[in-house]
Design a protein around this motif. Structure first.
Motif, PDB file in Angstrom:
ATOM      1  N   PHE A   1       0.815  -1.212   0.000  1.00 40.15           N
ATOM      2  CA  PHE A   1       0.000   0.000   0.000  1.00 40.15           C
ATOM      3  C   PHE A   1       0.847   1.259   0.000  1.00 40.15           C
ATOM      4  O   PHE A   1       0.415   2.288  -0.479  1.00 40.15           O
TER       5      PHE A   1
ATOM      6  N   LEU B   1      -7.080   1.979  -6.302  1.00 40.50           N
ATOM      7  CA  LEU B   1      -7.641   0.637  -6.128  1.00 40.50           C
ATOM      8  C   LEU B   1      -8.784   0.443  -7.106  1.00 40.50           C
ATOM      9  O   LEU B   1      -9.771   1.192  -7.079  1.00 40.50           O
TER      10      LEU B   1
ATOM     11  N   CYS C   1     -11.993  -1.354  -8.124  1.00 39.28           N
ATOM     12  CA  CYS C   1     -13.081  -2.081  -7.455  1.00 39.28           C
ATOM     13  C   CYS C   1     -14.069  -2.562  -8.511  1.00 39.28           C
ATOM     14  O   CYS C   1     -14.589  -1.765  -9.282  1.00 39.28           O
TER      15      CYS C   1
ATOM     16  N   TRP D   1      -6.824   1.805   3.542  1.00 36.54           N
ATOM     17  CA  TRP D   1      -6.254   0.646   2.854  1.00 36.54           C
ATOM     18  C   TRP D   1      -6.249  -0.566   3.788  1.00 36.54           C
ATOM     19  O   TRP D   1      -6.578  -1.683   3.384  1.00 36.54           O
TER      20      TRP D   1
ATOM     21  N   ASN E   1      -8.175  -4.016   3.184  1.00 34.27           N
ATOM     22  CA  ASN E   1      -7.378  -5.238   3.161  1.00 34.27           C
ATOM     23  C   ASN E   1      -7.949  -6.284   4.111  1.00 34.27           C
ATOM     24  O   ASN E   1      -8.036  -7.463   3.780  1.00 34.27           O
TER      25      ASN E   1
ATOM     26  N   LEU F   1      -3.281  -9.310  -4.229  1.00 33.75           N
ATOM     27  CA  LEU F   1      -3.237  -7.904  -4.617  1.00 33.75           C
ATOM     28  C   LEU F   1      -2.233  -7.767  -5.753  1.00 33.75           C
ATOM     29  O   LEU F   1      -1.049  -8.086  -5.601  1.00 33.75           O
TER      30      LEU F   1
ATOM     31  N   LEU G   1      -4.198  -1.043  -8.488  1.00 38.28           N
ATOM     32  CA  LEU G   1      -4.164  -2.281  -7.718  1.00 38.28           C
ATOM     33  C   LEU G   1      -5.543  -2.906  -7.737  1.00 38.28           C
ATOM     34  O   LEU G   1      -6.560  -2.197  -7.756  1.00 38.28           O
ATOM     35  N   ALA G   2      -5.584  -4.218  -7.735  1.00 37.40           N
ATOM     36  CA  ALA G   2      -6.859  -4.927  -7.705  1.00 37.40           C
ATOM     37  C   ALA G   2      -6.689  -6.212  -6.914  1.00 37.40           C
ATOM     38  O   ALA G   2      -5.617  -6.825  -6.935  1.00 37.40           O
ATOM     39  N   TYR G   3      -7.748  -6.605  -6.225  1.00 31.34           N
ATOM     40  CA  TYR G   3      -7.771  -7.901  -5.555  1.00 31.34           C
ATOM     41  C   TYR G   3      -8.203  -8.929  -6.591  1.00 31.34           C
ATOM     42  O   TYR G   3      -9.361  -8.970  -7.005  1.00 31.34           O
TER      43      TYR G   3
END
Length: 140
Positions: free
Chosen positions: A15, A22, A24, A87, A91, A100, A112-114
């Motif tokens: 992070f 991020l 989403c 963040w 998380n 991530l 960034l992406a999960y």
């Protein structure tokens, strides 16, 4: 090539490095969910993730971002003004199986992406409208 970040505590270390956006594509796209988690609604910019899809997952109400073998693009939004504390909250909220990763967005920028590592993936895409009507009723 995307940089893979492990799911453990190195998620938190990531992070503090760029990019800070991020992507989403699932439940975090909803203002009600963000408000419940963070106490506010961060700035959201509509964007998509080319080459990915938000897949329905077996036994879960949230999706997994997976590579789409036949092109396509996962719709979503980028959160750009998250604090370090926020963040950490996000998380902790996300399933530990997510990885991530840094991905290229439709704008050409990195975010960034999960990303879901695989398993329990259903053939259909996740239905955001169904999630909203079934699980967000009465949150306001």
């Amino acid at each position: 090539m995307e940089a893979l970040v492990s799911v453990s505590s190195s998620r938190l270390a990531r992070f503090s490095q760029g990019p800070n956006a991020l992507f989403c594509y699932g439940t975090l796209r909803f203002a009600d969910v963000l408000k419940a988690l963070l106490g506010r609604i961060p700035e959201r910019v509509p964007v998509s993730a080319p080459g990915y899809r938000a897949a329905a997952l077996q036994g879960r109400v949230y999706p997994g971002l997976i590579v789409c073998a036949f092109g396509g693009s996962a719709p979503g939004a980028v959160l750009t003004d998250l604090s370090n504390e926020e963040w950490c909250i996000l998380n902790a909220f996300e399933d530990e199986r997510y990885e991530l990763r840094e991905i290229t967005l439709s704008t050409g920028e990195l975010g960034l992406a999960y990303v879901w590592p695989g398993g329990d993936v259903r053939p259909e895409d996740w239905d955001a409208e169904d999630f909203q009507s079934r699980h967000l009723v009465g949150l306001r």
